[in-house]
Design a protein around this motif. Structure first.
Motif, PDB file in Angstrom:
ATOM      1  N   MET A  30      -2.594  -4.708  -5.681  1.00  0.00           N
ATOM      2  CA  MET A  30      -1.741  -5.054  -4.239  1.00  0.00           C
ATOM      3  C   MET A  30      -0.875  -4.071  -3.955  1.00  0.00           C
ATOM      4  SD  MET A  30       0.864  -8.258  -4.351  1.00  0.00           S
ATOM      5  CE  MET A  30       1.626  -8.583  -2.981  1.00  0.00           C
ATOM      6  N   ILE A  31      -0.376  -3.030  -4.761  1.00  0.00           N
ATOM      7  CA  ILE A  31       0.574  -2.087  -4.391  1.00  0.00           C
ATOM      8  C   ILE A  31      -0.614  -0.923  -3.489  1.00  0.00           C
ATOM      9  CG2 ILE A  31       1.546   0.176  -5.204  1.00  0.00           C
ATOM     10  CD1 ILE A  31       2.587  -1.352  -7.767  1.00  0.00           C
ATOM     11  N   ASP A  32      -1.682  -0.651  -3.985  1.00  0.00           N
ATOM     12  CA  ASP A  32      -2.613  -0.006  -3.456  1.00  0.00           C
ATOM     13  C   ASP A  32      -2.960  -0.558  -2.004  1.00  0.00           C
ATOM     14  OD1 ASP A  32      -2.857   1.497  -5.479  1.00  0.00           O
ATOM     15  OD2 ASP A  32      -4.911   0.966  -6.064  1.00  0.00           O
ATOM     16  N   ASP A  33      -3.288  -1.897  -1.789  1.00  0.00           N
ATOM     17  CA  ASP A  33      -3.543  -2.324  -0.542  1.00  0.00           C
ATOM     18  C   ASP A  33      -2.053  -2.310   0.464  1.00  0.00           C
ATOM     19  OD1 ASP A  33      -5.076  -4.231   1.414  1.00  0.00           O
ATOM     20  OD2 ASP A  33      -3.487  -5.627   1.038  1.00  0.00           O
ATOM     21  N   LEU A  34      -0.895  -2.609  -0.023  1.00  0.00           N
ATOM     22  CA  LEU A  34       0.360  -2.776   0.500  1.00  0.00           C
ATOM     23  C   LEU A  34       0.535  -1.144   1.118  1.00  0.00           C
ATOM     24  CD1 LEU A  34       2.582  -4.722  -1.166  1.00  0.00           C
ATOM     25  CD2 LEU A  34       1.717  -5.379   0.876  1.00  0.00           C
ATOM     26  N   ALA A  35       0.204  -0.002   0.334  1.00  0.00           N
ATOM     27  CA  ALA A  35       0.521   1.290   0.534  1.00  0.00           C
ATOM     28  C   ALA A  35      -0.326   1.650   1.589  1.00  0.00           C
ATOM     29  CB  ALA A  35       0.297   2.208  -0.644  1.00  0.00           C
ATOM     30  N   ALA A  36      -1.885   1.310   1.667  1.00  0.00           N
ATOM     31  CA  ALA A  36      -2.778   1.232   2.575  1.00  0.00           C
ATOM     32  C   ALA A  36      -2.313   0.925   4.124  1.00  0.00           C
ATOM     33  CB  ALA A  36      -4.139   0.926   2.326  1.00  0.00           C
ATOM     34  N   ARG A  37      -1.823  -0.213   4.150  1.00  0.00           N
ATOM     35  CA  ARG A  37      -1.266  -0.805   5.431  1.00  0.00           C
ATOM     36  C   ARG A  37      -0.014  -0.152   5.911  1.00  0.00           C
ATOM     37  NH1 ARG A  37      -1.044  -7.318   4.166  1.00  0.00           N
ATOM     38  NH2 ARG A  37      -2.728  -7.184   2.562  1.00  0.00           N
ATOM     39  N   ALA A  38       0.579   0.066   4.917  1.00  0.00           N
ATOM     40  CA  ALA A  38       1.863   1.086   5.382  1.00  0.00           C
ATOM     41  C   ALA A  38       1.545   2.459   6.064  1.00  0.00           C
ATOM     42  CB  ALA A  38       2.811   1.210   4.163  1.00  0.00           C
ATOM     43  N   PHE A  39       0.621   2.929   5.280  1.00  0.00           N
ATOM     44  CA  PHE A  39      -0.086   4.227   5.658  1.00  0.00           C
ATOM     45  C   PHE A  39      -0.433   4.102   6.926  1.00  0.00           C
ATOM     46  CE2 PHE A  39      -3.711   6.889   6.389  1.00  0.00           C
ATOM     47  CZ  PHE A  39      -3.123   8.182   6.062  1.00  0.00           C
ATOM     48  N   ASP A  40      -1.374   3.142   7.366  1.00  0.00           N
ATOM     49  CA  ASP A  40      -1.998   2.962   8.774  1.00  0.00           C
ATOM     50  C   ASP A  40      -0.817   2.727   9.695  1.00  0.00           C
ATOM     51  OD1 ASP A  40      -4.806   2.772   7.650  1.00  0.00           O
ATOM     52  OD2 ASP A  40      -4.637   0.669   7.601  1.00  0.00           O
ATOM     53  N   VAL A  41       0.170   2.185   9.544  1.00  0.00           N
ATOM     54  CA  VAL A  41       1.233   2.243  10.480  1.00  0.00           C
ATOM     55  C   VAL A  41       1.987   3.543  10.568  1.00  0.00           C
ATOM     56  CG1 VAL A  41       3.421   1.382  11.017  1.00  0.00           C
ATOM     57  CG2 VAL A  41       1.829  -0.350  10.079  1.00  0.00           C
ATOM     58  N   MET A  42       2.385   4.093   9.522  1.00  0.00           N
ATOM     59  CA  MET A  42       3.183   5.518   9.772  1.00  0.00           C
ATOM     60  C   MET A  42       2.451   6.643   9.707  1.00  0.00           C
ATOM     61  SD  MET A  42       5.957   4.568   6.676  1.00  0.00           S
ATOM     62  CE  MET A  42       4.527   4.770   5.186  1.00  0.00           C
ATOM     63  N   SER A  43       1.216   6.871   9.529  1.00  0.00           N
ATOM     64  CA  SER A  43       0.655   7.935   9.371  1.00  0.00           C
ATOM     65  C   SER A  43       0.653   8.626  10.903  1.00  0.00           C
ATOM     66  CB  SER A  43      -0.785   8.024   8.857  1.00  0.00           C
ATOM     67  OG  SER A  43      -1.753   7.279   9.335  1.00  0.00           O
ATOM     68  N   PHE A  44       0.440   7.935  11.832  1.00  0.00           N
ATOM     69  CA  PHE A  44       0.376   8.296  13.209  1.00  0.00           C
ATOM     70  C   PHE A  44       1.295   9.220  13.717  1.00  0.00           C
ATOM     71  CE2 PHE A  44       1.476   8.080  17.543  1.00  0.00           C
ATOM     72  CZ  PHE A  44       0.354   8.683  18.208  1.00  0.00           C
TER      73      PHE A  44
END
Length: 195
Positions: free
Chosen positions: A1-15
């Motif tokens: 779950m942590i991995d999934d949440l981190a990936a979602r946060a990354f998608d938003v913040m990486s830009f």
């Protein structure tokens, strides 16, 4: 779950961190002005170009090289001197003045230089030892780790007292143009997306 949440946060913040304007500004500004990153800018450019082309593992390996050269320079290491231990590399950032940025850099470096245990891999495989010994996670993890490394470089510049101010120089425009033109296209993209 942590991995999934981190990936979602990354998608938003990486830009925000990886958009061409931000990377060209950081590379042409604080990285170039840094007494330690300044001579490493060609390698940083190489890593960023690899990142934009989709060669995330190559970009990450290059970023680890930049990081280690930076950390070796910080305490004044010179060729011919004994190689510093990983503990000494982690501690090198303490040469910067005490600040929130320095403490943040120390935490990131602890993950990078932690002992890698393949039986219990660290979160996101964010580890120099793991990458260099071929113990990697899924392809997108390398992409996330590139962004983490560039965030570390931004934090290290802040620890040096270098701000994010942008001066629109010819070098900025040249770098921006090169970064912008460097995207995955056509057959190259198809090859890189294969499993």
């Amino acid at each position: 779950m942590i991995d999934d949440l981190a990936a979602r946060a990354f998608d938003v913040m990486s830009f925000q961190l990886m958009n061409v304007d931000e990377r060209a500004a950081m590379t042409s500004g604080p990285y170039k002005e840094s007494s330690l990153f300044g001579q490493l800018v060609p390698l940083i450019d190489e890593a960023i170009l690899c990142y934009y082309r989709g060669y995330y593992t190559a970009a990450l390996a290059t970023l680890f090289i930049v990081c280690e050269q930076y950390l070796r320079q910080l305490p004044g290491w010179q060729p011919g001197m004994p190689d510093p231990s990983f503990a000494a590399l982690r501690a090198a950032v303490r040469k910067h003045p005490d600040s929130e940025s320095r403490h943040e850099a120390e935490m990131i470096l602890s993950a990078i230089y932690a002992r890698y245990n393949a039986q219990i891999p660290p979160q996101f495989f964010f580890n120099r030892h793991g990458l260099l010994h071929g113990l990697r996670g899924p392809k997108d993890v390398d992409r996330m780790n590139c962004v983490r490394m560039l965030l570390l470089f931004d934090v290290l510049c802040s620890a040096e007292g270098l701000g994010r101010g942008l001066v629109y120089t010819e070098e900025f425009y040249q770098r921006h143009s090169a970064y912008e033109a460097c995207v995955r296209l056509g057959k190259e993209k198809q090859l890189m997306l294969r499993n």
